[in-house]
Design a protein around this motif. Structure first.
Motif, PDB file in Angstrom:
ATOM      1  N   ILE A 270      23.393  22.967  60.863  1.00  0.00           N
ATOM      2  CA  ILE A 270      22.630  24.125  60.406  1.00  0.00           C
ATOM      3  C   ILE A 270      22.494  24.049  58.892  1.00  0.00           C
ATOM      4  CG2 ILE A 270      22.617  26.641  60.208  1.00  0.00           C
ATOM      5  CD1 ILE A 270      24.147  26.765  62.831  1.00  0.00           C
ATOM      6  N   GLY A 271      21.273  24.235  58.407  1.00  0.00           N
ATOM      7  CA  GLY A 271      21.067  24.137  56.969  1.00  0.00           C
ATOM      8  C   GLY A 271      19.737  24.732  56.552  1.00  0.00           C
ATOM      9  N   ALA A 272      19.290  24.331  55.353  1.00  0.00           N
ATOM     10  CA  ALA A 272      18.029  24.822  54.787  1.00  0.00           C
ATOM     11  C   ALA A 272      17.143  23.639  54.431  1.00  0.00           C
ATOM     12  CB  ALA A 272      18.297  25.673  53.553  1.00  0.00           C
TER      13      ALA A 272
ATOM     14  N   LYS B  13      15.876  28.790  56.026  1.00  0.00           N
ATOM     15  CA  LYS B  13      17.333  28.707  55.966  1.00  0.00           C
ATOM     16  C   LYS B  13      17.930  28.944  57.352  1.00  0.00           C
ATOM     17  CE  LYS B  13      17.576  30.434  51.198  1.00  0.00           C
ATOM     18  NZ  LYS B  13      18.123  31.497  50.321  1.00  0.00           N
ATOM     19  N   LYS B  14      19.162  28.465  57.511  1.00  0.00           N
ATOM     20  CA  LYS B  14      19.937  28.667  58.736  1.00  0.00           C
ATOM     21  C   LYS B  14      19.161  28.225  59.972  1.00  0.00           C
ATOM     22  CE  LYS B  14      22.611  32.497  56.777  1.00  0.00           C
ATOM     23  NZ  LYS B  14      23.023  33.911  56.922  1.00  0.00           N
TER      24      LYS B  14
ATOM     25  N   GLU C  42      13.342  20.250  60.954  1.00  0.00           N
ATOM     26  CA  GLU C  42      13.765  21.306  61.870  1.00  0.00           C
ATOM     27  C   GLU C  42      13.340  20.912  63.283  1.00  0.00           C
ATOM     28  OE1 GLU C  42      12.955  26.062  62.811  1.00  0.00           O
ATOM     29  OE2 GLU C  42      11.705  24.976  61.376  1.00  0.00           O
TER      30      GLU C  42
ATOM     31  N   LYS D 234      24.450  22.848  67.072  1.00  0.00           N
ATOM     32  CA  LYS D 234      25.176  22.254  65.962  1.00  0.00           C
ATOM     33  C   LYS D 234      26.290  21.366  66.494  1.00  0.00           C
ATOM     34  CE  LYS D 234      28.420  23.686  62.347  1.00  0.00           C
ATOM     35  NZ  LYS D 234      29.083  24.851  61.700  1.00  0.00           N
TER      36      LYS D 234
END
Length: 308
Positions: free
Chosen positions: A56-58, A211-212, A255, A267
């Motif tokens: 999980i990230g941006a 994000k997320k 994504e 994740k």
């Protein structure tokens, strides 16, 4: 005598069969109990399967386009003839030096006021304007898909000129082209020697961010026969193909969203890495083309309007 020989032959054959049966049994048992070789077993061992973990990230969206080294300075050479039409000695696309003869009118020679490329020649009877784009490169011009117009003001880029990497920031954007599909955007260039109108590949950050979200390395994507994408989930030495849709695309990551009806990607799951970046291969080539004529026309029309 013949009966005796026949009896001995039969006994001999029976003895051989008795000896062979155990051997045949051993061979059969060995074949039956051999390990079952499969695609999954063959992929066992970390050294044979290159994987990447979902996390999980941006991401800030990145697109790859072609740009040209450009100049914002356009010098207009106005020629007014009293009688006959001027004789033009250059064509659009020609390179001229400062002081080079570009036309003749009223029995006199007309010399270029700047060094650069003849971008446009406007003729109106005895009046002619020859526009020369200065040889001093001070920006990069890129053609950008129209959907990024609202976000482009926050954008930056990383480009490659020959073997040198360059970076720059957004300057301005023109209005959309006549077809409404794209617009020209302009970016700063660091100091250096650049050839006017030469091309440069640009990775443009559009300013669109998320994000997320679930993120994977771009090389974890595979191209399916229908033009879509899938990933290969690696679990306990087994590989499962999972059709996916892609969301925002970054420079190195993307994504990923499981296709409708498929189990969502989580994740920590491991995915097989491709040996190539299919997103680069499927890049929108039509959006990556740079139109020098259009950017020139926009600049010249503004200059002419200012002169009025």
């Amino acid at each position: 005598m013949n009966k005796e020989r026949a009896k001995k032959s039969i006994a001999y054959c029976i003895g051989i069969l008795i000896l062979l049966v155990p051997l045949v049994s051993i061979v059969v048992v060995s074949i039956v109990t051999m390990p079952n070789l499969s695609y999954s077993d063959d992929l066992s061992g970390e050294s044979e399967v290159d994987t990447e973990e979902a996390h999980i990230g941006a991401i800030e969206e990145t697109i790859t386009v072609n740009g040209i080294f450009d100049s914002s300075v356009i010098v207009e050479n106005r020629i007014k003839s009293k009688s006959s039409e001027p004789v033009i000695l250059v064509e659009e696309g020609d390179y001229v030096e400062t002081g080079e003869c570009i036309a003749e009118a009223n029995g006199k020679k007309i010399y270029s006021a700047a060094a650069g490329v003849v971008s446009t020649i406007k003729e109106n009877g005895v009046n002619v304007s020859i526009f020369i784009k200065s040889n001093d490169v001070d920006r990069i011009a890129v053609k950008v898909p129209a959907k990024y117009y609202d976000a482009i003001g926050k954008s930056t880029y990383v480009g490659t000129s020959e073997v040198k990497k360059i970076k720059g920031n957004f300057i301005k954007a023109d209005r959309a082209s006549s077809d409404g599909l794209s617009f020209n955007a302009y970016y700063t260039v660091p100091e250096g020697d650049y050839l006017l109108n030469s091309q440069v590949e640009v990775k443009l950050k559009t300013g669109l961010k998320k994000k997320k979200i679930i993120i994977l390395n771009r090389k974890c994507l595979f191209l399916s026969s229908d033009g879509g994408y899938y990933v290969e989930l690696y679990n306990d030495e087994e590989i499962t193909k999972v059709p996916v849709e892609i969301g925002i695309v970054g420079d190195r990551e993307v994504e990923v969203i499981a296709a409708k009806g498929e189990k969502q990607i989580s994740k920590g799951q491991l995915f097989v890495k491709n040996d190539k970046d299919v997103l680069s291969e499927k890049n929108e080539s039509t959006n990556a083309e740079v139109s020098t004529d259009e950017s020139t026309d926009n600049e010249e029309s503004k200059n002419m309007e200012n002169d009025k």
